[in-house]
Design an enzyme around this catalytic site. Structure first.
Site: not given
Ligand code: S3P
Length: 450
Positions: A181, A333, A364
């Site tokens: 991250s 993303d 997602r």
């Protein structure tokens, strides 16, 4: 394409559905707005410098504006001069106590990076956000920042709203990232800017390196070494930041929606200008090329210390592939829109190692599995990825309304799916798109013009 009148009740707000219908090839030239990650950092580092920084090409999306508003609350003076943004910073160590709760809207990047900044300043701050952000895990930054001395009162489950108290002087740490991250890496490094001594982050898997690159531009020494395949990043605090002029390149994540749209809509030939191609961000383009996409890189150059090119993308018959999970951090993303490309490809695309997608602005994996299935695609959802049996270039049936869960990237991905469908795809709300790409629909119109 167009707003459909019937209002739906969604959470606490009334929103309007929006339909995206096939309209023929995407052609011409477009320019996507500035990179979201770089825009957040430009404002934050400008706020930490003493003196005036000037930013051109800043993304004026809601997420970045949330960062600007929070920095103003902490003493920075931020405004516009023509098209440029100017930031008069307060300096490291002298952020002011915010008088109000900091409203982060939908933005995880604003929240986690600003928590890093507050952690090593002697101030308290309350962070709040919308329904999507209030579900996202903050434990991943609370843990290292607590070790540095900050204290936190989060909502149950380590979420927002959250109150925190920074520690000045904070304690330098060496932190090995348990998840890949860039937000966690950046939070710790930003806390390190006002921490006496050496703050170290060890990255087993490289993530976007805009923090490291841009801090150097602001005159900070950032040591980066590679050891046994890991990146070791160090800042020596406390640091002074020298004001700097920054040009923000176009966002490769925003450009990806158009690159996929041009690849799957027959007859398309679209040039997307000024796209940032930092190797820690360009995974989507590498994977699309493996699938057979026709992408030309024109006028490769450097903008604001980042590699940039104009991308000419022409329609191509895509093939399903097994996506290497190692590429995930460099396109984290872009999976929602990759799933759309895969739904139109010939054969099966298998993705794995994508647990992180479950804690983004929405889950997602399940959101895209549900949305694409509703639009007529053949999808299997697995614990850590999707398996997509492509249509071989045949338009999806279309349908909806699909649920976007306040997630801009689900909304834009399904808009792209609509362009490659028979009947169009309706999304429950186009409003989330403004968080990262306010002129998305305007650019679709521009590219869709005959
Ligand atoms: C970002 C890092 C990524 C990405 C987000 C922006 C950043 O999040 O998904 O949109 O600017 O550092 P993670 O750090 O959670 O992977």
């Amino acid at each position: 394409m167009g707003a459909v009148k019937a209002p739906l009740q969604y959470g606490y707000a009334f929103v309007s559905t929006h339909r995206f219908s096939p309209k023929g090839p995407l052609t011409g030239r477009i320019r996507v707005p500035g990179d979201k990650s770089i825009s957040h950092r430009a404002l934050m580092f400008g706020a930490l410098a003493v003196g005036r920084s000037r930013i051109s090409g800043l993304l004026e999306g809601e997420d970045v504006l949330a960062t600007a508003a929070a920095l103003r609350e902490m003493g920075a003076v931020i405004g516009k001069d023509g098209d440029d943004w100017v930031v008069d910073g307060v300096g490291v160590g002298t952020l002011l106590q915010p008088e109000r709760a900091l409203d982060m809207g939908n933005s995880g990047t604003s929240t986690r990076l600003l928590m890093g900044l507050v952690a090593s300043h002697g101030i308290t701050a309350t962070f709040m956000g919308d329904a999507s952000l209030s579900k996202r895990p903050m434990g991943r930054v609370i843990e290292p920042l607590s070790t540095m001395g900050a204290s936190f009162t989060p909502s149950p489950g380590g979420t927002l709203p959250l109150m925190m108290e920074g520690m000045q002087p904070a304690v330098p740490i060496s932190y090995r990232l348990p998840v890949a991250s860039a937000q966690v890496k950046s939070a710790v490094l930003l806390a390190g800017l006002n921490t006496p001594g050496i703050t170290t982050v060890v990255e087993p898997v490289p993530t976007r390196d805009h923090t490291e690159r841009m801090l150097r531009g602001f005159g900070v020494t950032v040591d980066v070494e590679e050891q046994d395949g890991e990146r070791i990043i160090k800042v020596h605090g406390p640091c002074d930041l020298t004001p700097c002029d920054i040009t923000v390149p176009g966002d490769p994540s925003s450009a990806a929606f158009f690159a996929v749209a041009a690849s799957i809509v027959p007859g398309s030939d679209l040039t997307i200008e000024n796209v940032g191609l930092n190797p820690t961000r360009n995974g989507i383009y590498r994977v699309l090329e493996q699938m057979g996409a026709n992408i030309e890189y024109l006028d490769e150059r450097e903008v604001g210390g980042e590699p940039v090119a104009d991308l000419r993308v022409r329609h191509a018959g895509l093939k399903g592939i097994e996506v290497d999970p190692e590429v995930a951090p460099s396109m984290i993303d872009e999976f929602p829109v990759l799933f759309v490309a895969a739904a139109l490809a010939e054969g099966t695309t298998v993705t794995s190692g994508l647990d992180e997608l479950r804690v983004k602005e929405s889950d997602r994996l399940s959101a895209m599995a549900a949305a694409l299935s509703l639009a007529g695609a053949d999808i299997e959802e697995r614990e850590d990825g999707l398996v997509i049996h492509g249509s071989g270039g045949k338009a999806l049936s279309g349908g909806g309304p699909v649920t976007t869960h306040l997630d801009h990237r689900i909304a834009m991905s399904m808009a792209v799916a609509g362009l490659a469908s028979k009947g169009g795809v309706t999304i429950d709300s186009a409003e989330p798109i403004a968080t990262s790409f306010p002129n998305f629909i305007a650019l679709l119109h521009k590219a869709g013009a005959d």
